[in-house]
Design an enzyme around this catalytic site. Structure first.
Site, short mmCIF file in Angstrom:
data_model
loop_
_atom_site.label_atom_id
_atom_site.label_comp_id
_atom_site.label_asym_id
_atom_site.label_seq_id
_atom_site.Cartn_x
_atom_site.Cartn_y
_atom_site.Cartn_z
N CYS A 113 0.84 -1.20 0.00
CA CYS A 113 0.00 0.00 0.00
C CYS A 113 0.88 1.25 0.00
CB CYS A 113 -0.99 -0.04 1.15
SG CYS A 113 -2.37 1.14 0.89
N HIS A 115 -3.60 -5.07 0.21
CA HIS A 115 -3.14 -5.46 1.54
C HIS A 115 -3.19 -6.99 1.67
CE1 HIS A 115 -2.64 -1.72 3.89
NE2 HIS A 115 -3.48 -1.21 3.01
N GLU A 120 -1.55 -8.91 3.55
CA GLU A 120 -1.44 -9.37 4.94
C GLU A 120 -2.81 -9.59 5.57
OE1 GLU A 120 -2.10 -5.00 5.48
OE2 GLU A 120 -1.13 -6.29 4.00
#
Length: 257
Positions: A118, A224, A226
């Site tokens: 990001c 994102h 994660e």
């Protein structure tokens, strides 16, 4: 099963400063736990690189790391790519810009693997000479809503697909040339820095992934992952494992040099 501890590379996760809830002055230095969890599950040992202007501290932390993760967060100050501030720019954090830009340039010189997520993809592009669209709605009015996931209860919300270059490292690791992603950004890459190539775009043309073209391993992602790897889209786990493997290999080559 993880590799033995001596074989697990230390991965620096560059953190941020957060205001403690229900206080007006207590600052917490840390990183969002999903970044840490993704690196740990992938076989790395995450190490917080906290924001400081103490160069000796940063030197020591950097020296321990086989790779670096640049995480999400605030906007990059446009002064770093020679632009005036757009009226719609968000919060900028001068210390974070200074720390991250310096570490990215140092890692490039040292051929230390880097993963930018990001804000991180934007930091890497700016660090190496690129620029940003400071506000997608204002500067790219035909683009879709790239903050769409923010309105959803789950951060893993799939906002749109991205198309990947078939010869890219990322497509190989994911085993696919398209993948659905979440989306939490109002800025995006504009002019691409020397040494980077675009390897992923959303359907509206906004850049979603870049990779390095030189000796240093560089991967930048606008989404994102994660928030996706463990349940929503397990293919992203292969990306994190691949990054840790690259860092382990780079560390081994430096040790033998």
């Amino acid at each position: 099963m993880h590799q033995p501890s001596q074989a697990r590379p230390i991965i620096g996760v560059i953190g941020n400063r957060y205001l403690r809830a229900n206080t007006s002055s207590t600052i917490i230095a840390g990183a969002v736990s999903t970044y840490v969890g993704a690196i740990e599950a992938a076989g790395g040992i995450p190490l917080l690189i906290y924001l400081t202007d103490d160069q000796q501290v940063l030197d020591r932390l950097y020296g321990l790391c086989a790779g670096l993760v640049f995480t999400g967060g605030e906007d990059v100050d446009p002064m770093h790519f020679g632009a005036e501030r757009h009226p719609n720019i968000g919060t900028v954090v001068p210390l974070r810009d200074a720390v991250e830009l310096a570490l990215a340039r140092r890692a490039l010189a040292d051929r230390k693997p880097m993963l930018g997520i990001c804000r991180g993809i934007q930091v890497l592009n700016v660090a190496f000479g690129g620029s940003l669209y400071q506000d997608i709605p204002a500067e790219l009015p035909a683009a879709s809503d790239h903050y769409a996931s923010r309105a959803q209860p789950e951060r893993a919300h799939a906002a749109h697909p991205i198309a990947l270059e078939r010869d890219s490292w990322l497509a190989e690791r994911l085993g696919a040339d398209t993948v659905d992603v979440n989306s939490y950004h109002h800025q995006s890459l504009k002019d691409i820095a020397p040494g980077l190539r675009v390897t992923g775009r959303s359907p509206d043309g906004v850049i979603e992934a870049v990779e390095g073209t030189g000796a240093a391993f560089i991967l930048g992602l606008q989404c994102h992952p994660e928030e996706l790897w463990d349940t929503a889209e397990p293919r992203w786990a292969a990306m994190f494992r691949g990054f840790v493997e690259v860092a382990r290999g780079a560390e081994g080559r430096r040790d033998r040099a």
